[in-house]
Design a protein around this motif. Structure first.
Motif, PDB file in Angstrom:
ATOM      1  N   LYS A 264       0.814  -1.214   0.000  1.00 17.62           N
ATOM      2  CA  LYS A 264       0.000   0.000   0.000  1.00 17.62           C
ATOM      3  C   LYS A 264       0.843   1.258   0.000  1.00 17.62           C
ATOM      4  O   LYS A 264       0.490   2.244  -0.618  1.00 17.62           O
ATOM      5  N   ALA A 265       1.934   1.212   0.733  1.00 15.64           N
ATOM      6  CA  ALA A 265       2.767   2.403   0.854  1.00 15.64           C
ATOM      7  C   ALA A 265       3.123   2.958  -0.522  1.00 15.64           C
ATOM      8  O   ALA A 265       2.972   4.148  -0.781  1.00 15.64           O
ATOM      9  N   GLY A 266       3.574   2.083  -1.407  1.00 16.67           N
ATOM     10  CA  GLY A 266       3.924   2.549  -2.737  1.00 16.67           C
ATOM     11  C   GLY A 266       2.695   2.858  -3.577  1.00 16.67           C
ATOM     12  O   GLY A 266       2.665   3.802  -4.348  1.00 16.67           O
ATOM     13  N   ILE A 267       1.683   2.024  -3.397  1.00 19.97           N
ATOM     14  CA  ILE A 267       0.479   2.103  -4.209  1.00 19.97           C
ATOM     15  C   ILE A 267      -0.310   3.376  -3.929  1.00 19.97           C
ATOM     16  O   ILE A 267      -1.038   3.884  -4.783  1.00 19.97           O
ATOM     17  N   LEU A 268      -0.141   3.917  -2.731  1.00 19.28           N
ATOM     18  CA  LEU A 268      -0.882   5.121  -2.362  1.00 19.28           C
ATOM     19  C   LEU A 268      -0.466   6.331  -3.177  1.00 19.28           C
ATOM     20  O   LEU A 268      -1.170   7.323  -3.247  1.00 19.28           O
ATOM     21  N   GLU A 269       0.724   6.248  -3.762  1.00 19.17           N
ATOM     22  CA  GLU A 269       1.217   7.406  -4.488  1.00 19.17           C
ATOM     23  C   GLU A 269       0.778   7.437  -5.939  1.00 19.17           C
ATOM     24  O   GLU A 269       0.934   8.440  -6.613  1.00 19.17           O
ATOM     25  N   ILE A 270       0.259   6.316  -6.436  1.00 22.89           N
ATOM     26  CA  ILE A 270       0.048   6.260  -7.883  1.00 22.89           C
ATOM     27  C   ILE A 270      -1.419   6.186  -8.305  1.00 22.89           C
ATOM     28  O   ILE A 270      -1.715   6.326  -9.477  1.00 22.89           O
ATOM     29  N   GLY A 271      -2.353   5.967  -7.358  1.00 23.16           N
ATOM     30  CA  GLY A 271      -3.743   5.759  -7.748  1.00 23.16           C
ATOM     31  C   GLY A 271      -4.506   7.052  -8.010  1.00 23.16           C
ATOM     32  O   GLY A 271      -4.405   8.003  -7.251  1.00 23.16           O
ATOM     33  N   ASP A 272      -5.286   7.051  -9.102  1.00 24.01           N
ATOM     34  CA  ASP A 272      -6.245   8.131  -9.330  1.00 24.01           C
ATOM     35  C   ASP A 272      -7.631   7.668  -8.896  1.00 24.01           C
ATOM     36  O   ASP A 272      -8.490   8.475  -8.543  1.00 24.01           O
ATOM     37  N   VAL A 273      -7.838   6.358  -8.951  1.00 23.87           N
ATOM     38  CA  VAL A 273      -9.095   5.742  -8.523  1.00 23.87           C
ATOM     39  C   VAL A 273      -8.713   4.470  -7.764  1.00 23.87           C
ATOM     40  O   VAL A 273      -7.873   3.702  -8.225  1.00 23.87           O
ATOM     41  N   TYR A 274      -9.302   4.285  -6.590  1.00 19.26           N
ATOM     42  CA  TYR A 274      -9.052   3.066  -5.807  1.00 19.26           C
ATOM     43  C   TYR A 274     -10.282   2.183  -5.827  1.00 19.26           C
ATOM     44  O   TYR A 274     -11.412   2.683  -5.725  1.00 19.26           O
ATOM     45  N   VAL A 275     -10.073   0.879  -5.962  1.00 15.08           N
ATOM     46  CA  VAL A 275     -11.182  -0.058  -5.988  1.00 15.08           C
ATOM     47  C   VAL A 275     -10.906  -1.186  -4.995  1.00 15.08           C
ATOM     48  O   VAL A 275      -9.842  -1.811  -5.064  1.00 15.08           O
ATOM     49  N   VAL A 276     -11.828  -1.400  -4.075  1.00  9.71           N
ATOM     50  CA  VAL A 276     -11.759  -2.571  -3.207  1.00  9.71           C
ATOM     51  C   VAL A 276     -12.617  -3.640  -3.849  1.00  9.71           C
ATOM     52  O   VAL A 276     -13.855  -3.563  -3.851  1.00  9.71           O
ATOM     53  N   ASN A 277     -11.951  -4.622  -4.451  1.00  8.03           N
ATOM     54  CA  ASN A 277     -12.670  -5.713  -5.103  1.00  8.03           C
ATOM     55  C   ASN A 277     -13.031  -6.785  -4.062  1.00  8.03           C
ATOM     56  O   ASN A 277     -12.563  -6.729  -2.936  1.00  8.03           O
ATOM     57  N   LYS A 278     -13.848  -7.748  -4.465  1.00  9.19           N
ATOM     58  CA  LYS A 278     -14.322  -8.806  -3.552  1.00  9.19           C
ATOM     59  C   LYS A 278     -15.033  -8.162  -2.365  1.00  9.19           C
ATOM     60  O   LYS A 278     -14.829  -8.560  -1.203  1.00  9.19           O
ATOM     61  N   ALA A 279     -15.838  -7.140  -2.691  1.00  6.72           N
ATOM     62  CA  ALA A 279     -16.455  -6.329  -1.648  1.00  6.72           C
ATOM     63  C   ALA A 279     -17.548  -7.087  -0.902  1.00  6.72           C
ATOM     64  O   ALA A 279     -18.073  -6.598   0.103  1.00  6.72           O
ATOM     65  N   ASP A 280     -17.883  -8.295  -1.378  1.00  9.80           N
ATOM     66  CA  ASP A 280     -18.854  -9.110  -0.646  1.00  9.80           C
ATOM     67  C   ASP A 280     -18.194  -9.914   0.477  1.00  9.80           C
ATOM     68  O   ASP A 280     -18.855 -10.610   1.225  1.00  9.80           O
ATOM     69  N   ARG A 281     -16.896  -9.801   0.584  1.00 17.42           N
ATOM     70  CA  ARG A 281     -16.194 -10.576   1.618  1.00 17.42           C
ATOM     71  C   ARG A 281     -16.057  -9.785   2.917  1.00 17.42           C
ATOM     72  O   ARG A 281     -16.083  -8.549   2.917  1.00 17.42           O
ATOM     73  N   ASP A 282     -15.868 -10.530   3.997  1.00 16.53           N
ATOM     74  CA  ASP A 282     -15.611  -9.883   5.288  1.00 16.53           C
ATOM     75  C   ASP A 282     -14.395  -8.974   5.167  1.00 16.53           C
ATOM     76  O   ASP A 282     -13.415  -9.326   4.530  1.00 16.53           O
ATOM     77  N   GLY A 283     -14.484  -7.846   5.801  1.00 19.26           N
ATOM     78  CA  GLY A 283     -13.310  -6.986   5.870  1.00 19.26           C
ATOM     79  C   GLY A 283     -13.235  -5.942   4.777  1.00 19.26           C
ATOM     80  O   GLY A 283     -12.338  -5.102   4.790  1.00 19.26           O
ATOM     81  N   ALA A 284     -14.168  -5.993   3.812  1.00 13.67           N
ATOM     82  CA  ALA A 284     -14.109  -5.015   2.725  1.00 13.67           C
ATOM     83  C   ALA A 284     -14.253  -3.592   3.272  1.00 13.67           C
ATOM     84  O   ALA A 284     -13.530  -2.674   2.867  1.00 13.67           O
ATOM     85  N   GLN A 285     -15.197  -3.444   4.217  1.00 10.83           N
ATOM     86  CA  GLN A 285     -15.427  -2.127   4.799  1.00 10.83           C
ATOM     87  C   GLN A 285     -14.171  -1.636   5.526  1.00 10.83           C
ATOM     88  O   GLN A 285     -13.777  -0.479   5.417  1.00 10.83           O
TER      89      GLN A 285
END
Lengths: 328, 328
Positions: free
Chosen positions: A183-204
């Motif tokens: 995440k540390a690196g990924i936080l610098e490059i995203g214009d849009v973030y997507v949490v996939n598998k949002a039906d699973r526990d922990g998505a929120q």
């Protein structure tokens, strides 16, 4: 002569959107073919239209499934879509990734979808050299959108992501500690973030943590882009319309304030520099440059010359005989 | 003036084997410091003695533990040992790897062991540029053996491994399909193979499969080196003496037939070329080169110039004003 005709014909077919011609041109890119110079000259006037979406994230978040679902969402809107699945960890894992690609077969018979897995052959600057040229082929073939899918676990992926107009970073709930580091690196490059598998526990929780981490970043002025955090279940096609909506919003925002031109200019400059560096590397490794490099290496190996002084001499030699190794 | 003195003093201390000076010089390499030119000139006459062992393998096979055990085995023989733990997947996973390094603390108080984790900062050609220069520092500091430990999952690791005199490929039993894919690439680079965790189920199978796969490779003439397959339990220090023995045998074989000189010459040539390419890249990105690149990129972006023609012009500009951006 026959060769020239082939290239002209191949280019004409690719411009007309014929999948086999598009595939062959991308193969030329992968093979670093000497024909590329002619190909790119012919394609140049027909490029610059495609919207390039980078899609990245750690292994296991569902990148292939998300790409496929995103293709479907764009197809509903009538867009012609290209996919470049880039695998920087090749040569070792190419086979495995291809197996992963099974979901893409949803689009196998759609003439307005071009899908290509691309591996770096480890020459000529690798993916930094090849990716923009493959993009150029898909662009010239009339793709409205090109999705560049990469594994987000290293430097080269960041470089590839930086070649996109808009970068989507994909995460999934409950991926453990590995993701924390990523995440540390990924936080610098995203214009849009997507949490996939949002039906699973922990998505929120993942979305909340992500929101928290993004809020810790440099403070944004009110006019700047605030990356949205969306949720999808890509395997069921859920949430992808919202992703497309966010992408279009980002594109419109960039077009309005000039960011889009800035990013494209930067991408083209990186492409040109990668081609120039590869040419210089070729020249260094050619017969004349190679003899010179070997002689210098011998003096460095025996301790009578240091490597920086040797590099200076190597460059001076290139400058003295600029064309020596490029003549046929 | 003060700076010059510092470098000279630092170099003198490193040549005397003082760990802090060695560490600071490697930091200069990581930071791509402009002082390196002076440092390398001072070190050059004192290099070329160290035997460089590359140690690679997929994640989870016990590379750190094996490196540490190998250090112990060499220490028993009275050798001064350097370790460069190279992590090409940084910037994302640097932290995790460092956590992994706990076993190395066995050697933390030994003045004849130098251990350094090194990450590519993503500039100047990355590890291909930095690794040989860090090796040079450890070599000049009087290390008899330098172990370069890398994660064996990609192209850059293969490049790093090719910088070694002898490459040890580490495997472990029961690693699943991932290893099968990895093996394909790994089979081409090993001079010595080690099945670690040999006390576990499946070690014999892994060794047998490996032997089978190696036998499928290109047929060897009777004089050529046949990579041995050894077994270790690195966590208990078992089998490491045999690894050292195989390494010394390989070194002697290479020295006798000239392979050692060939590999070192190749390594030095790659080092010099990496420095030259980084300098050319710097020159491209400097004020004059950057303006030229931006102007060319603009013409490519609007379709009036193709990227190859732009690269030609970029190179021609470099050659016309070779020193323009390098003057202070």
């Amino acid at each position: 002569m026959a060769r020239r005709t082939d290239v002209a014909e191949l280019v004409a077919q690719a411009l007309a959107g014929q999948p086999r011609a598009v595939a062959r041109l991308i193969s030329l890119v992968e093979d670093a073919s000497p024909l590329l110079r002619e190909v790119m000259a012919a394609l140049a006037p027909h490029t610059g239209q495609a919207y390039v979406v980078g899609l990245t994230g750690p292994p296991g978040v569902g990148k292939s499934t998300s790409t496929s679902a995103l293709v479907s969402a764009y197809r509903v809107l009538g867009k012609r879509v290209g996919v470049l699945a880039v695998d920087p960890s090749s040569p070792f894992s190419g086979g495995a990734l291809l197996g992963d690609r099974i979901r893409m077969q949803d689009h196998a018979t759609d003439p307005d979808v071009f899908i290509r897995s691309m591996a770096s052959r480890g020459h000529l600057g690798g993916l930094a050299w090849a990716t923009p040229q493959a993009l150029r082929v898909l662009d010239a073939a009339g793709c409205d959108v090109v999705i560049v899918e990469t594994v987000g676990v290293g430097q080269s992926e960041v470089e590839v992501a930086s070649a996109a107009d808009t970068t989507v970073v994909l995460l999934a709930p409950g991926m453990g500690d590995g993701i924390q580091a990523a995440k540390a690196g990924i936080l610098e490059i995203g214009d849009v973030y997507v949490v996939n598998k949002a039906d699973r526990d922990g998505a929120q929780t993942t979305a909340r943590e992500l929101n928290h981490m993004l809020s810790l970043g440099p403070s944004r002025d009110p006019d700047s882009w605030r990356p949205p955090i969306l949720k999808t279940v890509a395997s069921r096609g859920e949430g992808l319309d919202e992703v497309v909506e966010a992408l279009e919003k980002h594109r419109a925002w960039m077009a309005a304030n000039g960011t889009l031109d800035v990013r494209r200019q930067r991408r083209v400059r990186a492409e040109v520099e990668a081609i120039a560096l590869a040419a210089l590397r070729d020249r260094m490794a050619g017969p004349t440059g190679g003899r010179r490099a070997d002689a210098l290496a011998g003096r460095v190996a025996d301790g009578s010359l240091d490597p920086y002084a040797a590099a200076d001499e190597l460059i001076a030699g290139l400058l003295r005989d600029p064309g020596a190794d490029t003549a046929p």
